[in-house]
Design an enzyme around this catalytic site. Structure first.
Site, PDB file in Angstrom:
ATOM      1  N   TYR A 106       0.814  -1.533   0.184  1.00 38.92           N
ATOM      2  CA  TYR A 106      -0.157   0.255   0.169  1.00 38.92           C
ATOM      3  C   TYR A 106       0.780   1.440   0.267  1.00 38.92           C
ATOM      4  O   TYR A 106       1.739   1.512   0.746  1.00 38.92           O
ATOM      5  CB  TYR A 106      -0.686   0.039   1.426  1.00 38.92           C
ATOM      6  CG  TYR A 106      -2.238   0.906   1.783  1.00 38.92           C
ATOM      7  CD1 TYR A 106      -2.508   0.965   0.381  1.00 38.92           C
ATOM      8  CD2 TYR A 106      -1.063   2.524   1.645  1.00 38.92           C
ATOM      9  CE1 TYR A 106      -3.783   2.723   0.798  1.00 38.92           C
ATOM     10  CE2 TYR A 106      -2.371   3.771   2.070  1.00 38.92           C
ATOM     11  CZ  TYR A 106      -3.360   3.024   1.325  1.00 38.92           C
ATOM     12  OH  TYR A 106      -4.193   4.851   1.102  1.00 38.92           O
ATOM     13  N   TRP A 108       1.199   5.464  -1.797  1.00 42.04           N
ATOM     14  CA  TRP A 108       0.836   6.291  -2.727  1.00 42.04           C
ATOM     15  C   TRP A 108       1.838   6.182  -3.981  1.00 42.04           C
ATOM     16  O   TRP A 108       1.270   7.042  -5.118  1.00 42.04           O
ATOM     17  CB  TRP A 108       0.868   7.897  -2.408  1.00 42.04           C
ATOM     18  CG  TRP A 108      -0.691   7.890  -1.670  1.00 42.04           C
ATOM     19  CD1 TRP A 108      -1.362   7.356  -1.093  1.00 42.04           C
ATOM     20  CD2 TRP A 108      -1.745   9.028  -2.394  1.00 42.04           C
ATOM     21  NE1 TRP A 108      -3.051   8.292  -1.224  1.00 42.04           N
ATOM     22  CE2 TRP A 108      -2.924   9.346  -1.361  1.00 42.04           C
ATOM     23  CE3 TRP A 108      -1.282  10.403  -3.374  1.00 42.04           C
ATOM     24  CZ2 TRP A 108      -3.940  10.222  -2.124  1.00 42.04           C
ATOM     25  CZ3 TRP A 108      -2.227  11.158  -3.364  1.00 42.04           C
ATOM     26  CH2 TRP A 108      -3.104  11.385  -3.143  1.00 42.04           C
TER      27      TRP A 108
HETATM   28  N1  LIG Z   1      -1.152  18.557   1.917  1.00 40.34           N
HETATM   29  C1  LIG Z   1      -1.429  16.997   1.933  1.00 40.34           C
HETATM   30  N2  LIG Z   1      -2.482  17.131   1.727  1.00 40.34           N
HETATM   31  C2  LIG Z   1      -3.910  15.502   1.960  1.00 40.34           C
HETATM   32  C3  LIG Z   1      -2.326  14.816   1.939  1.00 40.34           C
HETATM   33  C4  LIG Z   1      -1.154  14.999   2.307  1.00 40.34           C
HETATM   34  O1  LIG Z   1      -0.624  13.734   3.227  1.00 40.34           O
HETATM   35  N3  LIG Z   1      -0.722  16.830   2.662  1.00 40.34           N
HETATM   36  N4  LIG Z   1      -3.226  13.418   2.289  1.00 40.34           N
HETATM   37  C5  LIG Z   1      -3.998  13.626   1.266  1.00 40.34           C
HETATM   38  C6  LIG Z   1      -4.694  12.290   1.305  1.00 40.34           C
HETATM   39  S1  LIG Z   1      -4.700  10.366   1.020  1.00 40.34           S
HETATM   40  C7  LIG Z   1      -6.194  11.806   1.722  1.00 40.34           C
HETATM   41  S2  LIG Z   1      -6.920   9.732   1.724  1.00 40.34           S
HETATM   42  C8  LIG Z   1      -7.312  13.165   1.918  1.00 40.34           C
HETATM   43  C9  LIG Z   1      -7.044  13.077   3.854  1.00 40.34           C
HETATM   44  O2  LIG Z   1      -8.309  13.289   4.157  1.00 40.34           O
HETATM   45  P1  LIG Z   1      -8.927  13.507   5.927  1.00 40.34           P
HETATM   46  O3  LIG Z   1      -8.770  12.375   6.417  1.00 40.34           O
HETATM   47  O4  LIG Z   1     -10.140  14.458   5.705  1.00 40.34           O
HETATM   48  O5  LIG Z   1      -7.977  14.662   6.458  1.00 40.34           O
HETATM   49  P2  LIG Z   1      -7.031  14.946   7.114  1.00 40.34           P
HETATM   50  O6  LIG Z   1      -6.126  16.166   7.087  1.00 40.34           O
HETATM   51  O7  LIG Z   1      -6.732  13.782   8.547  1.00 40.34           O
HETATM   52  O8  LIG Z   1      -8.118  15.106   8.074  1.00 40.34           O
HETATM   53  C10 LIG Z   1      -9.030  16.199   7.721  1.00 40.34           C
HETATM   54  C11 LIG Z   1      -9.970  17.346   9.566  1.00 40.34           C
HETATM   55  O9  LIG Z   1     -10.672  16.720   9.817  1.00 40.34           O
HETATM   56  C12 LIG Z   1     -10.804  16.967  11.508  1.00 40.34           C
HETATM   57  N5  LIG Z   1     -11.257  15.976  12.219  1.00 40.34           N
HETATM   58  C13 LIG Z   1     -10.563  14.759  12.936  1.00 40.34           C
HETATM   59  N6  LIG Z   1     -11.153  14.419  13.899  1.00 40.34           N
HETATM   60  C14 LIG Z   1     -12.924  14.783  13.275  1.00 40.34           C
HETATM   61  C15 LIG Z   1     -13.679  14.084  14.712  1.00 40.34           C
HETATM   62  O10 LIG Z   1     -13.791  13.622  15.240  1.00 40.34           O
HETATM   63  N7  LIG Z   1     -14.892  15.060  14.031  1.00 40.34           N
HETATM   64  C16 LIG Z   1     -14.642  16.380  12.925  1.00 40.34           C
HETATM   65  N8  LIG Z   1     -16.158  17.012  13.119  1.00 40.34           N
HETATM   66  N9  LIG Z   1     -13.392  16.814  12.264  1.00 40.34           N
HETATM   67  C17 LIG Z   1     -12.206  15.950  12.644  1.00 40.34           C
HETATM   68  C18 LIG Z   1      -9.227  17.621  11.715  1.00 40.34           C
HETATM   69  O11 LIG Z   1      -8.808  18.952  12.242  1.00 40.34           O
HETATM   70  C19 LIG Z   1      -8.565  17.292  10.397  1.00 40.34           C
HETATM   71  O12 LIG Z   1      -7.800  18.975  10.040  1.00 40.34           O
HETATM   72  O13 LIG Z   1      -6.364  14.148   2.240  1.00 40.34           O
HETATM   73  C20 LIG Z   1      -5.409  14.858   1.228  1.00 40.34           C
HETATM   74  N10 LIG Z   1      -4.172  16.207   1.417  1.00 40.34           N
HETATM   75  N1  LIG Z   2      -1.678   8.337  12.438  1.00 39.87           N
HETATM   76  C1  LIG Z   2      -2.608   8.743  11.009  1.00 39.87           C
HETATM   77  N2  LIG Z   2      -1.806   7.564  10.152  1.00 39.87           N
HETATM   78  C2  LIG Z   2      -2.806   7.875   8.738  1.00 39.87           C
HETATM   79  C3  LIG Z   2      -3.009   8.549   8.015  1.00 39.87           C
HETATM   80  C4  LIG Z   2      -4.187   9.253   9.363  1.00 39.87           C
HETATM   81  O1  LIG Z   2      -4.880  10.055   9.110  1.00 39.87           O
HETATM   82  N3  LIG Z   2      -3.624   9.356  10.612  1.00 39.87           N
HETATM   83  N4  LIG Z   2      -4.042   8.835   6.882  1.00 39.87           N
HETATM   84  C5  LIG Z   2      -3.382   7.394   6.005  1.00 39.87           C
HETATM   85  C6  LIG Z   2      -3.435   8.029   4.585  1.00 39.87           C
HETATM   86  S1  LIG Z   2      -5.242   8.474   4.481  1.00 39.87           S
HETATM   87  C7  LIG Z   2      -3.006   7.113   3.698  1.00 39.87           C
HETATM   88  S2  LIG Z   2      -3.184   7.736   2.552  1.00 39.87           S
HETATM   89  C8  LIG Z   2      -1.582   7.146   4.494  1.00 39.87           C
HETATM   90  C9  LIG Z   2      -0.503   7.237   3.120  1.00 39.87           C
HETATM   91  O2  LIG Z   2       0.716   6.235   3.367  1.00 39.87           O
HETATM   92  P1  LIG Z   2       2.039   6.435   2.181  1.00 39.87           P
HETATM   93  O3  LIG Z   2       0.611   6.316   0.683  1.00 39.87           O
HETATM   94  O4  LIG Z   2       2.206   4.562   2.486  1.00 39.87           O
HETATM   95  O5  LIG Z   2       2.701   7.400   2.332  1.00 39.87           O
HETATM   96  P2  LIG Z   2       4.420   7.860   2.019  1.00 39.87           P
HETATM   97  O6  LIG Z   2       4.590   8.942   2.631  1.00 39.87           O
HETATM   98  O7  LIG Z   2       3.080   8.381   0.528  1.00 39.87           O
HETATM   99  O8  LIG Z   2       4.325   6.412   1.194  1.00 39.87           O
HETATM  100  C10 LIG Z   2       4.937   6.736  -0.382  1.00 39.87           C
HETATM  101  C11 LIG Z   2       6.691   5.876  -0.176  1.00 39.87           C
HETATM  102  O9  LIG Z   2       6.706   5.655  -1.609  1.00 39.87           O
HETATM  103  C12 LIG Z   2       8.050   5.928  -2.195  1.00 39.87           C
HETATM  104  N5  LIG Z   2       8.173   5.882  -3.428  1.00 39.87           N
HETATM  105  C13 LIG Z   2       7.954   7.752  -3.848  1.00 39.87           C
HETATM  106  N6  LIG Z   2       7.740   7.351  -5.191  1.00 39.87           N
HETATM  107  C14 LIG Z   2       8.198   5.835  -5.526  1.00 39.87           C
HETATM  108  C15 LIG Z   2       8.655   5.195  -6.628  1.00 39.87           C
HETATM  109  O10 LIG Z   2       9.192   5.917  -8.173  1.00 39.87           O
HETATM  110  N7  LIG Z   2       9.077   3.925  -6.173  1.00 39.87           N
HETATM  111  C16 LIG Z   2       9.344   3.130  -5.527  1.00 39.87           C
HETATM  112  N8  LIG Z   2       9.607   1.840  -4.549  1.00 39.87           N
HETATM  113  N9  LIG Z   2       8.855   4.059  -4.131  1.00 39.87           N
HETATM  114  C17 LIG Z   2       7.833   5.762  -4.434  1.00 39.87           C
HETATM  115  C18 LIG Z   2       8.325   7.237  -0.955  1.00 39.87           C
HETATM  116  O11 LIG Z   2       9.304   7.726  -1.018  1.00 39.87           O
HETATM  117  C19 LIG Z   2       7.043   6.832  -0.103  1.00 39.87           C
HETATM  118  O12 LIG Z   2       8.497   6.194   0.952  1.00 39.87           O
HETATM  119  O13 LIG Z   2      -0.846   7.209   5.489  1.00 39.87           O
HETATM  120  C20 LIG Z   2      -2.453   6.946   6.282  1.00 39.87           C
HETATM  121  N10 LIG Z   2      -1.812   6.956   7.882  1.00 39.87           N
HETATM  122 MO   LIG Z   3      -5.398   8.198   1.933  1.00 40.78          MO
END
Ligand SMILES: Nc1nc2c(c(=O)[nH]1)N[C@H]1C(S)=C(S)[C@@H](COP(=O)(O)OP(=O)(O)OC[C@H]3O[C@@H](n4cnc5c(=O)[nH]c(N)nc54)[C@H](O)[C@@H]3O)O[C@H]1N2
Ligand SMILES: Nc1nc2c(c(=O)[nH]1)N[C@H]1C(S)=C(S)[C@@H](COP(=O)(O)OP(=O)(O)OC[C@H]3O[C@@H](n4cnc5c(=O)[nH]c(N)nc54)[C@H](O)[C@@H]3O)O[C@H]1N2
Ligand SMILES: [Mo]
Length: 757
Positions: A106, A108
């Site tokens: 898993y 990104w």
């Molecule tokens: N810059 C940046 N953007 C991203 C990502 C990133 O790593 N960096 N990740 C991307 C990915 S993979 C995803 S899936 C999305 C995730 O999208 P989300 O999961 O929605 O993003 P988060 O920032 O984790 O949470 C959004 C907000 O929800 C609020 N929140 C948390 N718990 C609660 C609760 O119980 N109730 C309410 N009402 N609010 C709550 C928090 O204040 C938080 O800032 O974001 C994407 N966008």
């Molecule tokens: N506590 C907490 N944990 C969370 C979340 C949260 O809200 N709270 N959010 C969750 C969510 S929504 C998500 S989507 C996950 C994200 O979790 P991940 O998607 O696992 O996070 P990334 O840091 O995007 O990891 C991508 C990795 O791929 C590597 N990479 C990039 N390009 C390449 C390539 O071309 N080849 C190879 N071999 N490697 C590459 C990068 O260096 C990096 O190490 O985290 C989750 N974890």
């Molecule tokens: Mo995500």
């Protein structure tokens, strides 16, 4: 000085890389009305010391061969030449059976559609091994991905494009955003994005008179441009708040009974629960007040304002990345149904609008490139966030979405393009889990904690070091990603690594189909070109596309998809659910007999609540200055740290009670672990709640310890590794509880970005 300008793209924006002599700068795509600074992580990252220069093998694995070991992450590495490391790895892949290989991998990866590491690894394992144990669903939408298909329809069809930003600008009167729609999140879109339009859309809607309501512990979850009202309930209490709103609507005769009767199924089963006739507890505003910490009058007033207006209810992914995360997703749909606006422009229910720059956008009319995956001959799978459970409990039974399943016995774990030490919960438990396997293989471009815990570490090129096609299903521009720089050290493309392994396994031609990487790009582009030509659009050949640096793609209509069409259905059963309607109660889910996810939405009191030893709620949300853990060593991310640590936001009252001042280094702790961070005090967070974003690289002070202190600020040393419920088994990493104390010890150095010895 001469300038070389090169088009490229990333998940957080398309850009032009500019070389002036040896100096690299990046400029956002000229069409982007609201570019962000995440692309500024690239220049310093390209040649950073955190990059992996050559293949490395853990000493114990090299000397003693494969087998369980608690030395992972604790031992040094030995540099091994490419030929030797590929020979040894091919031998190990021959030794294990496909059903003993966990290849979910898993993560990104990068935006290019050909060098997309997940696609590469899955294709490799399918074509060369015959398959692998996979993972299903995502960390993003673990609970919603399972519950929404039961109640509305297929996840993609009922989320992304149901209500567009254009509809919000033109039609919404009130947008009530549970979890907000933070601009930091819509900076990002898998596959790339050329136009960040969310800020402008919220600004235009607000100027027309649309009211935004940000329901969140953090005020910044809606931007200033939205002029939002801030409602800050206790984290994890949204389901109770929604129940209180619907109860008020029903009590005061303000719900849309006609809509509920015509388009929904199960209201009659839900009503006795709402009114308390089935369990003696009316889910009134008064009742919700005791759980959410909001005054009952405020909840009632809110319900009255929503009634009869064009209201859009949004529920952020974050709410379901928590205990019983299915409930707020389901109850959000019930609230929207009770308001009767679903299927009207700018109204209804838009799950996760604003969470990514994909959502609320039109779909392209032609398909984007994608690498064929081959066929996986292994049936076993896990819900993605159950990885530690699987490795620690082989053979144990578990439940998922009505199925009784068993954890497979895994010998080899293979990761390319993801970082479990970023994404998974309870990292100390994950370390123990990774100790159980025979071999852990990791491809990455940098020394993440996952790479440091591997047996075989293979250096992958980063996106800037190869050519590719950048494309997302909802962005109208396809980017010709030209190569910006030569590979770092001995790094190779994932494709080259898998090709060499496939060759050794006697499956070279099956994996490569005889194509070079460039030939694959031509092949993948052809798919889009043919489709353009077929529909009568200009369809330049590959050479022209490549020379132009991009092509603009046509997009589909703004029709709300299956949800937009459903009011027009003469039968009133237009949705692909068992009843053909919105399922306020689901007979299918009820039939599973799960007390942690019964047949209609319910309030289930949380287990992980503040205690004497961990009195504060922790929000561990997405970081504003990077995508997850990617390029944490880049300039923008590194520059946002304070005193080298990730920044913890806390309310001045909570800080004062602990003798913590602005800029103090603090120690967060609970029963699972501890980390350091630097305190930032702000009144824009609900008191009693602290927030530490994810993504600072795990940096143990003492790798030998069972539960070392992470000196850098990775919140996943604190989060709990439990599923949302037996229905979805999703990730619950967004919330936990902690204590925070001022850290007066000597400040330990940050070593996360130094290559291992
Ligand atoms: N810059 C940046 N953007 C991203 C990502 C990133 O790593 N960096 N990740 C991307 C990915 S993979 C995803 S899936 C999305 C995730 O999208 P989300 O999961 O929605 O993003 P988060 O920032 O984790 O949470 C959004 C907000 O929800 C609020 N929140 C948390 N718990 C609660 C609760 O119980 N109730 C309410 N009402 N609010 C709550 C928090 O204040 C938080 O800032 O974001 C994407 N966008
Ligand atoms: N506590 C907490 N944990 C969370 C979340 C949260 O809200 N709270 N959010 C969750 C969510 S929504 C998500 S989507 C996950 C994200 O979790 P991940 O998607 O696992 O996070 P990334 O840091 O995007 O990891 C991508 C990795 O791929 C590597 N990479 C990039 N390009 C390449 C390539 O071309 N080849 C190879 N071999 N490697 C590459 C990068 O260096 C990096 O190490 O985290 C989750 N974890
Ligand atoms: Mo995500």
């Amino acid at each position: 000085m001469d300038e070389i300008r090169i088009p490229h793209s990333s998940h957080w924006g398309s850009f032009t890389a500019v070389w002036r002599g040896d100096a690299l700068t990046v400029e956002p795509h000229p069409a982007d009305p609201d570019p962000n600074l995440l692309i500024q992580n690239f220049p310093a990252a390209l040649r950073h010391r955190a990059r992996i220069a050559r293949p490395m093998v853990r000493r114990g694995w090299l000397e003693h061969g494969p087998g369980p070991s608690d030395r992972r992450g604790r031992e040094d590495f030995v540099a091994v030449g490419w030929d030797e490391v590929l020979d040894r790895l091919a031998g190990e892949l021959r030794r294990v059976r496909p059903e003993q290989v966990f290849g979910g991998s898993y993560g990104w990866s990068s935006a290019g559609r050909f060098h997309h590491a997940q696609s590469q690894i899955h294709r490799f394992l399918n074509t060369s091994l015959g398959g692998y144990v996979r993972s299903v669903n995502s960390y993003s939408a673990g609970a919603s991905g399972v519950v929404l298909p039961h109640i509305l329809g297929p996840f993609e069809a009922v989320t992304r494009q149901v209500v567009t930003w254009e509809q919000v600008v033109a039609h919404s009167e009130i947008v009530i955003a549970f979890g907000g729609m933070a601009l930091k999140n819509s900076m990002v879109a898998g596959g790339g994005v050329t136009r960040h339009t969310e800020r402008g859309a919220m600004k235009a809607a607000a100027e027309r008179g649309c009211q935004f309501i940000n329901v969140s512990p953090l005020r910044d979850d809606l931007p200033g441009e939205a002029h939002a009202e801030w409602v800050a309930p206790v984290p994890g209490s949204d389901t109770a708040l929604m129940l209180g709103l619907v109860h008020t609507l029903v009590r005061d005769g303000l719900h849309d009974a006609g809509f509920l009767a015509r388009y929904c199924a199960g209201w009659e089963e839900f009503l006795p629960y709402l009114l308390g006739t089935s369990d003696g507890v009316a889910k009134s505003a008064e009742w919700a007040s005791g759980i959410t910490g909001l005054p009952a009058a405020q909840i009632e007033g809110l319900a009255h304002r929503l009634a009869g207006r064009r209201v859009l209810v949004t529920v952020a992914h974050a709410l379901q990345r928590a205990e019983w995360g299915e409930q707020p997703v389901w109850m959000g749909a019930v609230l929207a149904a009770a308001l009767g606006q679903i299927g009207l422009p700018g109204g209804g229910y838009s799950y996760a609008l604003g969470a990514l720059a994909h959502y609320g956008k039109l779909a392209n009319a032609v398909p984007a490139a994608g690498l064929p995956q081959g066929v996986n001959g292994v049936k076993a799978f896990i819900p993605v966030a159950r990885i530690s459970d699987m490795l620690l409990n082989p053979g144990a039974p578990f439940e998922y979405n009505g199925q009784h399943l068993t954890y497979p016995e895994i010998r080899l774990v293979y990761w390319a393009g993801g970082n479990p030490f970023h994404h998974h919960q309870d990292i100390n438990r994950l370390r123990r889990a990774f100790g159980r396997v025979d071999t852990l293989v990791v491809h990455d471009s940098a020394w993440t904690a996952t790479a440091r815990h591997a047996d075989i570490v293979l250096p992958a090129t980063m996106t800037l070091e190869r050519e590719d096609i950048g494309a997302a299903g909802t962005d109208p521009v396809m980017i010709a990603m030209h190569k910006v720089a030569e590979p770092f050290g001995e790094a190779r493309d994932d494709y080259a690594i898998f090709s060499a392994l496939a060759e050794r396994l006697g499956c070279g031609a099956k994996f490569t189909e005889g194509r070079t990487a460039r030939e694959w790009l031509v092949q993948l582009y052809e798919h889009t070109r043919r489709s353009l030509a077929h529909r009568g659009y200009p369809a330049p050949d590959f050479e022209t596309f490549w020379a132009n640096g991009e092509i603009v793609l046509p997009q589909g209509p703004d029709d709300g998809g299956i949800v937009g069409a459903f009011r027009a259905d003469p039968e009133g059963h237009p949705l692909p659910t068992p009843s053909g309607r919105i399922e306020i109660a689901s007979k299918v889910i009820a039939g599973f007999g799960y007390e942690d996810c019964p047949g209609h939405p319910v309030w289930i009191a949380p287990v992980d609540v503040p205690t004497g030893r961990a009195p504060l709620h922790l929000i561990a949300n997405q970081p504003a200055t990077r995508l997850h853990s990617q390029l944490d060593f880049g300039g923008h991310s590194d520059g946002s740290k304070r005193r080298g640590r990730e920044v913890l936001t806390m309310h001045p009252e909570d800080a004062a009670a602990r003798g913590i001042g602005e800029g103090d280094v603090v120690r967060l702790s609970n029963a699972r672990g501890a980390c350091l961070a630097t305190a930032r005090l702000s009144v824009d967070i609900r008191a009693g709640v602290v927030q530490l974003p994810t993504g600072a690289w795990y940096d143990p002070d003492d790798a030998e310890a069972e539960a070392p202190l992470c000196v850098h600020g990775n919140p996943n040393v604190l989060t709990r590794d439990v599923g949302t419920s037996r229905l979805a088994q999703g990730c619950t990493g967004q919330h936990t509880v902690v204590e925070v104390a001022r850290y007066d010890g000597n400040l330990p150095p940050i070593r996360a970005f130094d290559p291992p010895g």
